[in-house]
Design an enzyme around this catalytic site. Structure first.
Site, PDB file in Angstrom:
ATOM      1  N   GLY A 167       5.685   1.809  -5.479  1.00 21.55           N
ATOM      2  CA  GLY A 167       4.491   1.247  -6.007  1.00 21.55           C
ATOM      3  C   GLY A 167       3.665   1.290  -4.977  1.00 21.55           C
ATOM      4  O   GLY A 167       4.008   0.775  -3.604  1.00 21.55           O
ATOM      5  N   SER A 168       2.512   1.305  -5.269  1.00 20.61           N
ATOM      6  CA  SER A 168       1.256   1.105  -4.184  1.00 20.61           C
ATOM      7  C   SER A 168       0.962  -0.428  -4.230  1.00 20.61           C
ATOM      8  O   SER A 168       1.404  -1.117  -4.900  1.00 20.61           O
ATOM      9  CB  SER A 168      -0.120   2.020  -4.697  1.00 20.61           C
ATOM     10  OG  SER A 168       0.113   3.325  -4.591  1.00 20.61           O
ATOM     11  N   GLY A 169       0.232  -0.574  -3.221  1.00 23.05           N
ATOM     12  CA  GLY A 169      -0.172  -2.083  -2.926  1.00 23.05           C
ATOM     13  C   GLY A 169       0.677  -2.666  -1.711  1.00 23.05           C
ATOM     14  O   GLY A 169       0.409  -3.760  -1.168  1.00 23.05           O
ATOM     15  N   HIS A 170       1.365  -1.786  -1.053  1.00 28.42           N
ATOM     16  CA  HIS A 170       2.022  -2.288   0.196  1.00 28.42           C
ATOM     17  C   HIS A 170       1.663  -1.453   1.296  1.00 28.42           C
ATOM     18  O   HIS A 170       2.189  -1.458   2.502  1.00 28.42           O
ATOM     19  CB  HIS A 170       3.508  -2.113   0.161  1.00 28.42           C
ATOM     20  CG  HIS A 170       3.852  -2.475  -1.440  1.00 28.42           C
ATOM     21  ND1 HIS A 170       3.982  -3.944  -1.506  1.00 28.42           N
ATOM     22  CD2 HIS A 170       4.750  -2.087  -2.154  1.00 28.42           C
ATOM     23  CE1 HIS A 170       4.583  -3.952  -2.940  1.00 28.42           C
ATOM     24  NE2 HIS A 170       4.877  -2.843  -3.282  1.00 28.42           N
ATOM     25  N   LYS A 173      13.662   1.591  -1.713  1.00 31.65           N
ATOM     26  CA  LYS A 173      13.647  -0.121  -1.553  1.00 31.65           C
ATOM     27  C   LYS A 173      14.365  -0.350  -3.076  1.00 31.65           C
ATOM     28  O   LYS A 173      14.058   0.445  -4.029  1.00 31.65           O
ATOM     29  CB  LYS A 173      12.176  -0.430  -1.706  1.00 31.65           C
ATOM     30  CG  LYS A 173      11.122  -0.262  -0.553  1.00 31.65           C
ATOM     31  CD  LYS A 173      10.079  -1.132  -0.212  1.00 31.65           C
ATOM     32  CE  LYS A 173       9.173  -1.016  -1.263  1.00 31.65           C
ATOM     33  NZ  LYS A 173       8.621   0.460  -1.369  1.00 31.65           N
ATOM     34  N   HIS A 183       5.903  -8.032  -4.363  1.00 28.52           N
ATOM     35  CA  HIS A 183       5.312  -7.844  -5.705  1.00 28.52           C
ATOM     36  C   HIS A 183       4.940  -9.086  -6.553  1.00 28.52           C
ATOM     37  O   HIS A 183       5.085  -9.133  -7.669  1.00 28.52           O
ATOM     38  CB  HIS A 183       6.339  -7.145  -6.758  1.00 28.52           C
ATOM     39  CG  HIS A 183       6.661  -5.505  -6.160  1.00 28.52           C
ATOM     40  ND1 HIS A 183       7.976  -5.826  -5.616  1.00 28.52           N
ATOM     41  CD2 HIS A 183       6.002  -4.677  -6.046  1.00 28.52           C
ATOM     42  CE1 HIS A 183       8.000  -4.540  -5.219  1.00 28.52           C
ATOM     43  NE2 HIS A 183       7.086  -3.697  -5.245  1.00 28.52           N
TER      44      HIS A 183
END
Lengths: 330, 330
Positions: free
Chosen positions: A56-59, A107, A220
């Site tokens: 997922g994006s945001g990292h 992950k 998250h």
């Protein structure tokens, strides 16, 4: 929460496009995907095993910023906090394969594990050899939790060590074993002073008072194991070290790599103060550190906090950590 | 405002110590100072002209993160938003000098200009050749303001281009001329969604409402030229480009370097979305970009915002920007 964006739905494609446009000498976007791949001469000429990761994006800069010479061959960006789809992971596998097979670095989140496994099946159907390893370095909670431990900042050590070994010609089986060994020797915990605000939502994912912090957060916006009064950096460092070191089978000959990681909105000033406390305290405990990295490396959107990772170095890992890499973020 | 620190008075020494302990292979702290210097073999063996910069803390990774092969020889950290003292700058000059002289790269703030000039006098008294250049790339305000324009994110382009030229053997006179030329061709403007909170102070330096942003901020929490309603990233990008390009004498053969810089608390996700808008809009204007860098490069503590820098590349600057550098942050 104000953000420098256009439409929320466009964040990921615009972010991927911005990154690729900014560093066209390093990476290219794979057609019709939010995946990117290496485009250096060594990759194009090479017969190395491919390395693919994503999530997922945001990292950011994980994983896109670690594509390049000596690290990942390709990486796939899902929507925010959402796994990429199997077809896009499959496209990245195809791009990464030079006939020597592809290692997937996943992950440990249910969606990622499932979608990478489906992509692996698609690739195997095409006679591409694929192996997958699952990163679960977050020791905030016990491994007996339903889905096991989460994969967090230690992921970049897996990507770096395996990437250097792949560049040096390791086989797929060797890389899978090496990556699993790195995972087994890598432990992380994170803390937050403020939770992240997911774009399109008006408030942080959980509330902390002006004098509170949270131990054991996930990337998250998962809450941790304790909400406590704000403590000085040195106290936080000692607490995290206690928790992390308790998860290692310590030997007197140990040498460690340390990663101090900002979670997105934490100034480097604070990260270096925290690193100073970590390294001073580890020295007091006679824990030998031979490699350190500090920065916004694996983030949780705009979370204000840090994570601490220790990796108990084996064999030639120190050399592999210091091997050349040419990526946006390493 | 919660921060990961110990005592406020200890932030700068602890930060410098944390950085040096984290990267002992790259830098060493100069005795009894908050200055650090290169310790690579090329520097120790070399007869290059030395490059020294520094300034108030709070802008990390500037300047400490740019010490190393191909960039600065030494850098000095003052207290937060406060110039370093002349004696510490002088110590950095002595460290940097190999007999070929030292170039001082000074951001245009009254305290820095004064203290670097005093250090220069001290060094010249010791027969060290010193020249100083003053970076004033911030075009948010007219140059007729009392103290002229401020030095902001463009500083790293001066440090990188001069650093590469110094490594290649340029003389002190050549470097001073080169650095001044880079300054003359480099323009920056910043915006903020939230001002920075100076450690020890309980609130941001100025107040913006939940739907407001500020155009033209400085890296010391200086307010800008307009407080406006929040705009989409693409609108911000176009506005900043209008302002910046109006400050250049544009030629049809121009090639530009672009720096998109996060101001401390801005996630990379937002920085890449903004970079995407900047590069798309520059392409529409037929402005050719041949080098781009995105990240938290010159910050304002924990300001949420970005700055945009354009440098009109001359001669061999593109090659110098791409020349090898081995620093913490480039």
């Amino acid at each position: 929460m104000k953000k420098i964006i256009n439409a929320v739905a466009d964040i990921v494609p615009e972010m991927v496009s911005g990154l690729v446009k900014s560093y066209p000498q390093l990476v290219a976007q794979l057609p019709n995907t939010q995946a990117i791949g290496r485009r250096d001469a060594a990759f194009k000429a090479g017969h190395q095993v491919g390395l693919v990761s994503g999530g997922g994006s945001g990292h950011e800069p994980l994983h896109l910023g670690y594509v390049g010479l000596g690290m990942l061959s390709a990486a796939v960006a899902g929507q925010i906090n959402t796994s990429p789809t199997p077809d896009q992971i499959y496209a990245a596998i195809r791009y990464a394969d030079h006939g020597a097979g592809v290692l997937l670095i996943v992950k440990n989140y249910a969606g990622d594990v499932m979608n990478f496994a489906m992509a692996q099946e698609l690739a195997e159907y095409d006679d591409i050899q694929v192996k997958a390893i699952t990163v679960d370095d977050d020791v905030a909670f016990d491994a007996t939790d339903t889905q096991g431990r989460r994969g967090v900042a230690g992921t970049i050590l897996v990507e770096k060590i395996c990437g250097a070994a792949a560049e040096a010609g390791a086989s797929l089986d060797e890389l899978a074993a090496l990556g699993q060994a790195v995972i087994d020797h890598t432990k992380t915990i994170g803390i937050a002073l403020t939770a992240a605000t997911v774009p399109g939502v008006d408030h942080p994912g959980f509330e902390l008072q002006a004098d509170e912090m949270e131990y054991g957060v996930g990337i998250h916006n998962e809450r941790g194991y304790a909400t406590e009064k704000m403590a000085p950096s040195a106290t936080i460092a000692a607490h995290l070290e206690d928790k992390i070191l308790g998860n290692f089978d310590l030997q007197t000959t140990d040498e460690f790599a340390v990663v101090v990681n900002g979670l997105g909105a934490t100034p480097l000033m604070e990260q270096y103060v925290f690193a100073n406390d970590v390294l001073a305290d580890l020295a007091k405990r006679d824990v030998k550190v031979t490699f350190t990295k500090v920065g916004n490396l694996v983030t949780a959107i705009d979370m204000h906090g840090v994570s601490l990772t220790l990796c108990q170095l084996q064999d030639n890992w120190h050399t592999l950590l210091n091997a050349p890499a040419n990526t946006i973020a390493w």
